[in-house]
Write an enzyme that holds these catalytic residues in place. Structure first.
Site, PDB file in Angstrom:
ATOM      1  N   GLN A 130       0.270  -1.383  10.141  1.00 39.03           N
ATOM      2  CA  GLN A 130       1.236  -2.395   9.695  1.00 39.03           C
ATOM      3  C   GLN A 130       2.522  -1.676   9.293  1.00 39.03           C
ATOM      4  O   GLN A 130       2.577  -1.061   8.225  1.00 39.03           O
ATOM      5  CB  GLN A 130       0.633  -3.144   8.506  1.00 39.03           C
ATOM      6  CG  GLN A 130       1.489  -4.206   7.895  1.00 39.03           C
ATOM      7  CD  GLN A 130       0.870  -4.711   6.580  1.00 39.03           C
ATOM      8  OE1 GLN A 130      -0.222  -4.295   6.198  1.00 39.03           O
ATOM      9  NE2 GLN A 130       1.565  -5.582   5.896  1.00 39.03           N
ATOM     10  N   GLY A 131       3.540  -1.733  10.152  1.00 41.11           N
ATOM     11  CA  GLY A 131       4.782  -0.990   9.909  1.00 41.11           C
ATOM     12  C   GLY A 131       5.814  -1.855   9.205  1.00 41.11           C
ATOM     13  O   GLY A 131       6.795  -2.275   9.829  1.00 41.11           O
ATOM     14  N   SER A 170       6.703  -1.379   5.247  1.00 36.64           N
ATOM     15  CA  SER A 170       7.422  -0.693   4.164  1.00 36.64           C
ATOM     16  C   SER A 170       8.252   0.471   4.688  1.00 36.64           C
ATOM     17  O   SER A 170       7.858   1.178   5.629  1.00 36.64           O
ATOM     18  CB  SER A 170       6.433  -0.147   3.142  1.00 36.64           C
ATOM     19  OG  SER A 170       5.592  -1.167   2.687  1.00 36.64           O
ATOM     20  N   GLU A 196      -3.253 -10.544   3.476  1.00 37.47           N
ATOM     21  CA  GLU A 196      -3.543  -9.371   2.654  1.00 37.47           C
ATOM     22  C   GLU A 196      -3.770  -9.796   1.199  1.00 37.47           C
ATOM     23  O   GLU A 196      -4.459  -9.125   0.450  1.00 37.47           O
ATOM     24  CB  GLU A 196      -2.359  -8.405   2.746  1.00 37.47           C
ATOM     25  CG  GLU A 196      -2.702  -6.980   2.421  1.00 37.47           C
ATOM     26  CD  GLU A 196      -1.550  -6.022   2.734  1.00 37.47           C
ATOM     27  OE1 GLU A 196      -0.469  -6.471   3.171  1.00 37.47           O
ATOM     28  OE2 GLU A 196      -1.736  -4.817   2.526  1.00 37.47           O
TER      29      GLU A 196
HETATM   30  C1  LIG Z   1      -2.696   2.626  -0.553  1.00 38.92           C
HETATM   31  C2  LIG Z   1      -1.484   1.968   0.001  1.00 38.92           C
HETATM   32  C3  LIG Z   1      -1.481   1.535   1.295  1.00 38.92           C
HETATM   33  C4  LIG Z   1      -0.353   0.925   1.832  1.00 38.92           C
HETATM   34  N1  LIG Z   1      -0.372   0.557   3.152  1.00 38.92           N
HETATM   35  C5  LIG Z   1       0.727   0.026   3.706  1.00 38.92           C
HETATM   36  C6  LIG Z   1       0.756  -0.286   5.095  1.00 38.92           C
HETATM   37  O1  LIG Z   1      -0.228  -0.097   5.824  1.00 38.92           O
HETATM   38  N2  LIG Z   1       1.893  -0.786   5.623  1.00 38.92           N
HETATM   39  C7  LIG Z   1       3.008  -1.018   4.856  1.00 38.92           C
HETATM   40  O2  LIG Z   1       4.002  -1.494   5.389  1.00 38.92           O
HETATM   41  N3  LIG Z   1       3.019  -0.720   3.522  1.00 38.92           N
HETATM   42  C8  LIG Z   1       1.912  -0.205   2.940  1.00 38.92           C
HETATM   43  N4  LIG Z   1       1.911   0.104   1.595  1.00 38.92           N
HETATM   44  C9  LIG Z   1       3.159  -0.015   0.853  1.00 38.92           C
HETATM   45  C10 LIG Z   1       3.192  -1.108  -0.179  1.00 38.92           C
HETATM   46  O3  LIG Z   1       3.268  -2.383   0.391  1.00 38.92           O
HETATM   47  C11 LIG Z   1       4.400  -0.801  -1.068  1.00 38.92           C
HETATM   48  O4  LIG Z   1       4.109   0.387  -1.764  1.00 38.92           O
HETATM   49  C12 LIG Z   1       4.709  -1.914  -2.031  1.00 38.92           C
HETATM   50  O5  LIG Z   1       5.237  -3.004  -1.366  1.00 38.92           O
HETATM   51  C13 LIG Z   1       5.703  -1.444  -3.128  1.00 38.92           C
HETATM   52  O6  LIG Z   1       6.835  -0.911  -2.569  1.00 38.92           O
HETATM   53  P1  LIG Z   1       7.427   0.505  -3.039  1.00 38.92           P
HETATM   54  O7  LIG Z   1       6.309   1.493  -3.030  1.00 38.92           O
HETATM   55  O8  LIG Z   1       8.633   0.800  -2.199  1.00 38.92           O
HETATM   56  O9  LIG Z   1       7.851   0.313  -4.549  1.00 38.92           O
HETATM   57  P2  LIG Z   1       9.192  -0.361  -5.106  1.00 38.92           P
HETATM   58  O10 LIG Z   1       9.440  -1.637  -4.394  1.00 38.92           O
HETATM   59  O11 LIG Z   1      10.266   0.671  -5.070  1.00 38.92           O
HETATM   60  O12 LIG Z   1       8.787  -0.689  -6.593  1.00 38.92           O
HETATM   61  C14 LIG Z   1       8.771   0.334  -7.624  1.00 38.92           C
HETATM   62  C15 LIG Z   1       8.340  -0.327  -8.917  1.00 38.92           C
HETATM   63  O13 LIG Z   1       9.302  -1.351  -9.293  1.00 38.92           O
HETATM   64  C16 LIG Z   1       8.651  -2.607  -9.465  1.00 38.92           C
HETATM   65  N5  LIG Z   1       9.518  -3.677  -8.959  1.00 38.92           N
HETATM   66  C17 LIG Z   1      10.181  -3.711  -7.781  1.00 38.92           C
HETATM   67  N6  LIG Z   1      10.869  -4.880  -7.657  1.00 38.92           N
HETATM   68  C18 LIG Z   1      10.600  -5.585  -8.772  1.00 38.92           C
HETATM   69  C19 LIG Z   1      11.019  -6.880  -9.234  1.00 38.92           C
HETATM   70  N7  LIG Z   1      11.828  -7.661  -8.509  1.00 38.92           N
HETATM   71  N8  LIG Z   1      10.557  -7.299 -10.446  1.00 38.92           N
HETATM   72  C20 LIG Z   1       9.726  -6.515 -11.193  1.00 38.92           C
HETATM   73  N9  LIG Z   1       9.312  -5.288 -10.810  1.00 38.92           N
HETATM   74  C21 LIG Z   1       9.744  -4.833  -9.619  1.00 38.92           C
HETATM   75  C22 LIG Z   1       7.385  -2.525  -8.628  1.00 38.92           C
HETATM   76  O14 LIG Z   1       6.392  -3.424  -9.118  1.00 38.92           O
HETATM   77  C23 LIG Z   1       6.995  -1.064  -8.812  1.00 38.92           C
HETATM   78  O15 LIG Z   1       6.284  -0.907 -10.019  1.00 38.92           O
HETATM   79  C24 LIG Z   1       0.799   0.732   1.035  1.00 38.92           C
HETATM   80  C25 LIG Z   1       0.802   1.152  -0.296  1.00 38.92           C
HETATM   81  C26 LIG Z   1      -0.319   1.771  -0.815  1.00 38.92           C
HETATM   82  C27 LIG Z   1      -0.288   2.218  -2.244  1.00 38.92           C
END
Ligand SMILES: Cc1cc2nc3c(=O)[nH]c(=O)nc-3n(C[C@H](O)[C@H](O)[C@H](O)COP(=O)(O)OP(=O)(O)OC[C@H]3O[C@@H](n4cnc5c(N)ncnc54)[C@H](O)[C@@H]3O)c2cc1C
Length: 389
Positions: A124-125, A127, A242
């Protein structure tokens, strides 16, 4: 969980699942990721050949044409038999249902049968380094050039990208449109020149997710799923799987985990051992939280049967899942006590290496599929209609 009273055929179905599982060699799951992948891929093939994959998918798409309740019964029996889930869950539970809904009949015929059988894995591409919670800010582009897209950009956290044949890619196809409207959903063959994958090591020691780089990757326009620039709607559908259906399956796994922990306590006590009152209290709370999730799961099933998905209630499910999973595995980690440090010591009773890994992995549940904070925002905004800010 008992069967809902309105569908007596479920009891027969449950019996047939049990009979099959009792007569089948259930693989044990290696801790090493590469071995685990091969074993669970073969297991998916076994399940598929026996008709246990795509249970609630239409027959036209290669499924069994049954209901989500049949799927739930199967997942429950699988977990109760301590049998693993198939490896291709991103395809089966997350991306595949969206392809089934939005792809053309030619695309479904090409893509779905190997997805179900496990012959072709999906990732799933979505993030990117600067687009996670705020997914619509993604910057990967797919520029139209004749009968193809030319894709450039980077994804991150892409689970199983190093093992996948296909990527469900979100890319910007109109940079001038408002950010939610210029995104398309494209199936990219990971073997295409210009795609490179770099696995990342997690705290569990596994490299399950990856960075993926797209460098002038040429993708046929025929790989567009749904309409051009309509990818945001499909992405929401994918995320709802999901957040919703995934919860159903996991709930049963937590139930089994807590049962195993209580069995271990009984064994330990009958051998004259003691368990700290705090650990017992934690496990008791974990048990109650699983029962709460079970009740919620029933409501979710009813919503699914009525076709009321996606829905902001999916966020309630995901938020509860996050809290229950972390509660369950941290209480089991407490129970392991010093055995946490002695993986594979059979005298520990519980399979400490596996539980420790599950405990570490549970830290990720409040991030993937949308963080807990983001789920709370959705609930506040769309269910409770609280003022923003
Ligand atoms: C084990 C694992 C597997 C994953 N697999 C996939 C995958 O297969 N494909 C894929 O596309 N992605 C995948 N992800 C990514 C996942 O969807 C993202 O990590 C998630 O959406 C959070 O984005 P970020 O890491 O960029 O954090 P950020 O968006 O940068 O957030 C950082 C922090 O700020 C907080 N925050 C951000 N915006 C807000 C807001 N508006 N209000 C309050 N708090 C906020 C968040 O809750 C977090 O604590 C995976 C992640 C993990 C951990």
């Amino acid at each position: 969980m008992t069967d809902p009273p309105h569908d007596p055929t479920l009891a027969d179905y449950r019996a047939s699942v049990r009979d099959w599982l009792a007569a089948t060699d259930i693989p044990s799951v290696p801790l090493d990721l590469d071995h685990r992948f091969e074993v669970l891929k073969a297991w998916q093939g076994t399940l598929y050949d026996a008709g246990w994959v795509g249970i609630s998918w239409s027959r036209e798409s290669g499924g069994q044409g049954l209901t989500p309740l049949h799927q739930l019964v199967f997942s429950e029996e699988l977990a109760r038999a301590r049998a693993p889930m198939p490896i291709g869950l991103i395809g089966l539970d997350v991306v595949g249902p969206s392809i089934d809904t939005y792809a053309s009949s030619e695309q479904r015929a090409r893509l779905l049968p190997p997805l179900l059988s496990g012959d072709e894995m999906w990732c799933q591409g979505f993030s990117e380094p600067n687009a996670g919670s705020d997914l619509a800010s993604l910057r990967t582009t797919a520029k139209i050039d004749g009968d193809r897209f030319v894709v450039n950009g980077q994804k991150v956290w892409t689970s199983w990208a190093h093992k996948a044949r296909w990527c469900a890619l979100l890319a910007r196809t109109d940079s001038d449109a408002p950010k939610h409207r210029g995104i398309s959903y494209i199936a990219v063959d990971m073997a295409t020149p210009g795609v490179s994958v770099r696995p990342l090591v997690q705290m569990t020691g596994d490299s399950e997710f990856c960075e993926v780089f797209f460098d002038d990757v040429e993708v046929p326009r025929g790989n567009l799923i749904g309409d051009l620039n309509a990818g945001w709607t499909i992405a929401q559908d994918t995320l709802s799987h999901e957040r919703g259906s995934y919860t159903l399956r996991r709930m049963v796994e937590y139930d089994v985990a807590v049962e195993e922990a209580f069995a271990e306590i009984r064994r330990h006590r009958s051998a004259g051992g003691t368990v700290a009152p705090r650990t017992l209290e934690q496990l008791g709370r974990a048990y109650v939280s699983v029962r709460g999730l079970e009740a919620q799961t029933r409501k979710t099933m009813a919503r699914k049967v009525r076709g009321e998905v996606p829905s902001p209630y999916d966020s309630v499910d995901k938020l509860s899942l996050n809290e229950v999973e972390q509660r369950v595995y941290s209480s089991i980690s407490d129970l392991l006590g010093p055995f946490r440090l002695t993986p594979h010591d059979p005298s520990a009773g519980l399979d400490s290496a596996r539980w420790v890994k599950d405990h570490y992995y549970s830290r990720a549940v409040s991030i993937y599929g949308g963080t807990s904070q983001v789920q709370r925002n959705i609930i506040a905004d769309r269910l409770l209609e609280l003022p923003r800010g």
